[in-house]
Design a protein around this motif. Structure first.
Motif, PDB file in Angstrom:
ATOM      1  N   ASP A  94       0.819  -1.215   0.000  1.00 54.86           N
ATOM      2  CA  ASP A  94       0.000   0.000   0.000  1.00 54.86           C
ATOM      3  C   ASP A  94       0.851   1.263   0.000  1.00 54.86           C
ATOM      4  OD1 ASP A  94       0.963  -0.002   2.578  1.00 54.86           O
ATOM      5  OD2 ASP A  94      -1.009  -0.180   3.540  1.00 54.86           O
ATOM      6  N   ASN A  95       2.161   1.100  -0.222  1.00 57.36           N
ATOM      7  CA  ASN A  95       3.046   2.245  -0.407  1.00 57.36           C
ATOM      8  C   ASN A  95       4.245   1.806  -1.232  1.00 57.36           C
ATOM      9  OD1 ASN A  95       5.562   1.870   1.550  1.00 57.36           O
ATOM     10  ND2 ASN A  95       3.736   1.135   2.629  1.00 57.36           N
ATOM     11  N   LEU A  96       4.848   2.739  -1.932  1.00 59.08           N
ATOM     12  CA  LEU A  96       5.911   2.412  -2.878  1.00 59.08           C
ATOM     13  C   LEU A  96       7.188   1.971  -2.176  1.00 59.08           C
ATOM     14  CD1 LEU A  96       6.335   2.319  -5.920  1.00 59.08           C
ATOM     15  CD2 LEU A  96       7.247   4.643  -5.789  1.00 59.08           C
ATOM     16  N   GLN A  97       7.469   2.525  -1.005  1.00 55.50           N
ATOM     17  CA  GLN A  97       8.695   2.166  -0.289  1.00 55.50           C
ATOM     18  C   GLN A  97       8.694   0.684   0.062  1.00 55.50           C
ATOM     19  OE1 GLN A  97       9.530   4.592   3.155  1.00 55.50           O
ATOM     20  NE2 GLN A  97      11.228   3.304   3.824  1.00 55.50           N
ATOM     21  N   ASP A  98       7.582   0.172   0.588  1.00 52.46           N
ATOM     22  CA  ASP A  98       7.506  -1.243   0.930  1.00 52.46           C
ATOM     23  C   ASP A  98       7.603  -2.116  -0.315  1.00 52.46           C
ATOM     24  OD1 ASP A  98       7.280  -0.611   3.571  1.00 52.46           O
ATOM     25  OD2 ASP A  98       5.165  -1.165   3.780  1.00 52.46           O
ATOM     26  N   ALA A  99       6.981  -1.678  -1.398  1.00 57.37           N
ATOM     27  CA  ALA A  99       7.031  -2.449  -2.635  1.00 57.37           C
ATOM     28  C   ALA A  99       8.461  -2.537  -3.160  1.00 57.37           C
ATOM     29  CB  ALA A  99       6.121  -1.815  -3.678  1.00 57.37           C
ATOM     30  N   GLN A 100       9.180  -1.435  -3.110  1.00 60.77           N
ATOM     31  CA  GLN A 100      10.571  -1.443  -3.557  1.00 60.77           C
ATOM     32  C   GLN A 100      11.437  -2.306  -2.654  1.00 60.77           C
ATOM     33  OE1 GLN A 100      11.044   2.827  -3.500  1.00 60.77           O
ATOM     34  NE2 GLN A 100      10.836   2.993  -5.735  1.00 60.77           N
ATOM     35  N   LEU A 165      -6.925   1.036  -4.926  1.00 53.55           N
ATOM     36  CA  LEU A 165      -6.031  -0.097  -4.735  1.00 53.55           C
ATOM     37  C   LEU A 165      -6.705  -1.436  -5.010  1.00 53.55           C
ATOM     38  CD1 LEU A 165      -4.091   1.044  -1.542  1.00 53.55           C
ATOM     39  CD2 LEU A 165      -3.100   0.610  -3.785  1.00 53.55           C
ATOM     40  N   GLU A 166      -7.988  -1.541  -4.677  1.00 50.85           N
ATOM     41  CA  GLU A 166      -8.676  -2.819  -4.819  1.00 50.85           C
ATOM     42  C   GLU A 166      -9.139  -3.079  -6.248  1.00 50.85           C
ATOM     43  OE1 GLU A 166      -9.093  -5.099  -2.593  1.00 50.85           O
ATOM     44  OE2 GLU A 166      -8.996  -4.203  -0.599  1.00 50.85           O
ATOM     45  N   ALA A 167      -9.452  -2.039  -6.998  1.00 49.57           N
ATOM     46  CA  ALA A 167     -10.110  -2.253  -8.284  1.00 49.57           C
ATOM     47  C   ALA A 167      -9.413  -1.618  -9.480  1.00 49.57           C
ATOM     48  CB  ALA A 167     -11.550  -1.727  -8.208  1.00 49.57           C
ATOM     49  N   MET A 168      -8.707  -0.502  -9.298  1.00 51.15           N
ATOM     50  CA  MET A 168      -8.144   0.210 -10.444  1.00 51.15           C
ATOM     51  C   MET A 168      -6.712  -0.191 -10.766  1.00 51.15           C
ATOM     52  SD  MET A 168      -9.687   4.060 -10.035  1.00 51.15           S
ATOM     53  CE  MET A 168      -9.403   4.481 -11.764  1.00 51.15           C
ATOM     54  N   HIS A 169      -6.079  -0.933  -9.870  1.00 45.60           N
ATOM     55  CA  HIS A 169      -4.657  -1.268 -10.040  1.00 45.60           C
ATOM     56  C   HIS A 169      -4.408  -2.023 -11.344  1.00 45.60           C
ATOM     57  CE1 HIS A 169      -0.566  -1.905  -9.039  1.00 45.60           C
ATOM     58  NE2 HIS A 169      -0.681  -3.149  -8.610  1.00 45.60           N
ATOM     59  N   SER A 170      -5.324  -2.926 -11.703  1.00 46.38           N
ATOM     60  CA  SER A 170      -5.147  -3.694 -12.939  1.00 46.38           C
ATOM     61  C   SER A 170      -5.178  -2.785 -14.164  1.00 46.38           C
ATOM     62  CB  SER A 170      -6.230  -4.766 -13.057  1.00 46.38           C
ATOM     63  OG  SER A 170      -6.074  -5.757 -12.054  1.00 46.38           O
ATOM     64  N   ASP A 171      -6.080  -1.801 -14.169  1.00 42.34           N
ATOM     65  CA  ASP A 171      -6.116  -0.841 -15.277  1.00 42.34           C
ATOM     66  C   ASP A 171      -4.822  -0.050 -15.363  1.00 42.34           C
ATOM     67  OD1 ASP A 171      -8.620  -1.647 -15.971  1.00 42.34           O
ATOM     68  OD2 ASP A 171      -9.600   0.290 -15.653  1.00 42.34           O
ATOM     69  N   ARG A 301       2.960   2.748  -8.707  1.00 39.89           N
ATOM     70  CA  ARG A 301       3.230   4.186  -8.570  1.00 39.89           C
ATOM     71  C   ARG A 301       2.045   5.010  -9.078  1.00 39.89           C
ATOM     72  NH1 ARG A 301       7.599   4.039 -10.952  1.00 39.89           N
ATOM     73  NH2 ARG A 301       9.030   4.088  -9.181  1.00 39.89           N
ATOM     74  N   LEU A 302       1.491   4.601 -10.210  1.00 40.19           N
ATOM     75  CA  LEU A 302       0.351   5.330 -10.771  1.00 40.19           C
ATOM     76  C   LEU A 302      -0.907   5.114  -9.935  1.00 40.19           C
ATOM     77  CD1 LEU A 302      -0.479   7.173 -13.055  1.00 40.19           C
ATOM     78  CD2 LEU A 302      -0.935   5.157 -14.475  1.00 40.19           C
ATOM     79  N   THR A 303      -1.104   3.898  -9.442  1.00 40.38           N
ATOM     80  CA  THR A 303      -2.255   3.605  -8.584  1.00 40.38           C
ATOM     81  C   THR A 303      -2.219   4.423  -7.308  1.00 40.38           C
ATOM     82  OG1 THR A 303      -2.271   1.332  -9.434  1.00 40.38           O
ATOM     83  CG2 THR A 303      -3.542   1.768  -7.440  1.00 40.38           C
ATOM     84  N   LEU A 304      -1.047   4.516  -6.713  1.00 42.60           N
ATOM     85  CA  LEU A 304      -0.908   5.276  -5.474  1.00 42.60           C
ATOM     86  C   LEU A 304      -1.105   6.770  -5.715  1.00 42.60           C
ATOM     87  CD1 LEU A 304       2.114   3.396  -3.872  1.00 42.60           C
ATOM     88  CD2 LEU A 304      -0.262   3.373  -3.080  1.00 42.60           C
ATOM     89  N   ARG A 309      -4.806  11.307  -4.753  1.00 40.17           N
ATOM     90  CA  ARG A 309      -5.732  12.324  -5.261  1.00 40.17           C
ATOM     91  C   ARG A 309      -7.153  12.107  -4.752  1.00 40.17           C
ATOM     92  NH1 ARG A 309      -3.914  14.796 -10.408  1.00 40.17           N
ATOM     93  NH2 ARG A 309      -1.753  14.174 -10.776  1.00 40.17           N
ATOM     94  N   VAL A 310      -7.547  10.839  -4.598  1.00 35.85           N
ATOM     95  CA  VAL A 310      -8.917  10.535  -4.158  1.00 35.85           C
ATOM     96  C   VAL A 310      -9.070  10.649  -2.654  1.00 35.85           C
ATOM     97  CG1 VAL A 310     -10.667   8.709  -4.024  1.00 35.85           C
ATOM     98  CG2 VAL A 310      -9.393   9.063  -6.158  1.00 35.85           C
ATOM     99  N   ASN A 311      -8.090  10.114  -1.928  1.00 33.78           N
ATOM    100  CA  ASN A 311      -8.250  10.009  -0.470  1.00 33.78           C
ATOM    101  C   ASN A 311      -7.230  10.808   0.338  1.00 33.78           C
ATOM    102  OD1 ASN A 311     -10.493   8.128  -0.449  1.00 33.78           O
ATOM    103  ND2 ASN A 311      -9.059   6.595  -1.212  1.00 33.78           N
ATOM    104  N   GLY A 312      -6.294  11.454  -0.351  1.00 33.20           N
ATOM    105  CA  GLY A 312      -5.316  12.282   0.352  1.00 33.20           C
ATOM    106  C   GLY A 312      -4.356  11.487   1.193  1.00 33.20           C
ATOM    107  N   THR A 313      -4.034  10.223   0.756  1.00 40.97           N
ATOM    108  CA  THR A 313      -3.131   9.378   1.526  1.00 40.97           C
ATOM    109  C   THR A 313      -1.765   9.323   0.874  1.00 40.97           C
ATOM    110  OG1 THR A 313      -3.917   7.443   0.297  1.00 40.97           O
ATOM    111  CG2 THR A 313      -5.014   7.951   2.375  1.00 40.97           C
TER     112      THR A 313
END
Length: 314
Positions: A94-100, A165-171, A301-304, A309-313
């Motif tokens: 749920d964040n880029l640092q952990d993914a990297q 994160l749940e639905a748009m990530h695949s797009d 990166r794009l999903t986050l 933008r949507v949730n301010g996280t």
């Protein structure tokens, strides 16, 4: 292959695939003893509530993580430390640092990490990827992706807090694989309540545009429908699909060129079966890993960015 399957919710989609194969021994792990035993029993699997055993038992070859998103990265890292291969539900983190961090740990470990980018195994999407890679219709200039669903999963929220994160990530994976990272993005939203909403995201690239439309506002009779329209210099690919409660889509892809319309002859494939078939083929030395953590960072990166933008996280 002995597999520790963590999670009795979406883990059932993976369990159904393992159960159809003859080369996988599975133990399903969950928190509730009765629920876990009942769910595992439906597939003929053993069950356990001792999740530590998934990592400490040397007989497990693969840990399959179908748990809430905040647990994805920590549990992948724990599995790698235990010298296990790992399959994890998307998104990787749920964040880029952990993914990297996971991507780096996977590269150092000598073990395989697979991220369930199931949409890469949908034949209609493979047709799009191939057209872009091979330049079949020239350069991709415009890509529109849309997914609209009814609330088919009781208790599951598909509101603004979960949709990115749940639905748009695949797009976002499809967009970054075909066009790269955008130079600009615009996001608009509408929310009916906490659990139903819609997000429209528009992206600008050098010489191209893309749009992703995601909605959970539809009535039950609608089910799940989606598709894409990909406009190239010398043709258009138009895909439509519907999906019922079994999670198996049906659909068509039509190519439009100066020679007229032509429906593409695509193989019949269930994306989850194809994804797990790929995972086990890699572990048996029969294929190269196509869904490693390094391959999902651009999409995440794009999903986050949309999530922020949507949730301010983040």
């Amino acid at each position: 292959m002995k597999i520790a399957l963590l999670g009795t919710g979406f883990g059932q989609a993976h369990a159904a695939v393992y159960a159809s194969r003859g080369d996988a021994e599975v133990v399903m792990f969950g928190r509730d003893p009765e629920k876990t035993a009942k769910t595992a029993g439906q597939f003929g699997f053993a069950s356990s509530t001792d999740i530590d055993a998934a990592f400490t038992d040397p007989s497990f070859d693969l840990v399959d993580i179908c748990l809430p998103i905040p647990l994805h990265a920590p549990y992948v890292l724990r599995a790698l430390e235990a010298d296990k291969h790992v399959l994890v539900e998307l998104p990787l983190a749920d964040n880029l640092q952990d993914a990297q961090e996971v991507a780096g740990a996977a590269q150092r470990s000598g073990k395989h990490v697979f991220v369930d980018m199931f949409e890469r195994f949908i034949p209609a999407n493979q047709a799009l990827f191939d057209a872009v890679t091979e330049g079949t219709y020239g350069r991709l200039e415009q890509l529109t992706l849309w997914n609209k669903t009814a609330p088919l999963w009781p208790g599951a929220s598909l509101g603004l807090k979960t949709l990115p994160l749940e639905a748009m990530h695949s797009d976002m994976d499809i967009i970054t694989r075909t066009l790269g990272q955008p130079t600009d993005a615009t996001v608009t939203t509408v929310a009916r309540d906490e659990d139903t909403a819609a997000i429209e995201a528009a992206f600008t690239f050098d010489g191209a545009t893309a749009r992703s439309s995601m909605s959970s506002l539809m009535p039950m009779a609608w089910g799940v429908r989606g598709g894409y329209t990909a406009t190239f210099e010398h043709g258009v690919l138009d895909a439509t699909s519907t999906m019922g409660f079994d999670g198996k889509p049906t659909g068509t892809v039509t190519a439009y060129t100066q020679d007229g319309p032509r429906e593409l002859d695509l193989p019949t494939a269930d994306q989850y079966t194809a994804m797990i078939d790929h995972v086990l083929a890699v572990l048996h030395g029969q294929d190269e890993n196509q869904i490693g953590p390094d391959t999902v960072l651009a999409a995440l990166r794009l999903t986050l960015d949309i999530e922020q933008r949507v949730n301010g996280t983040h």
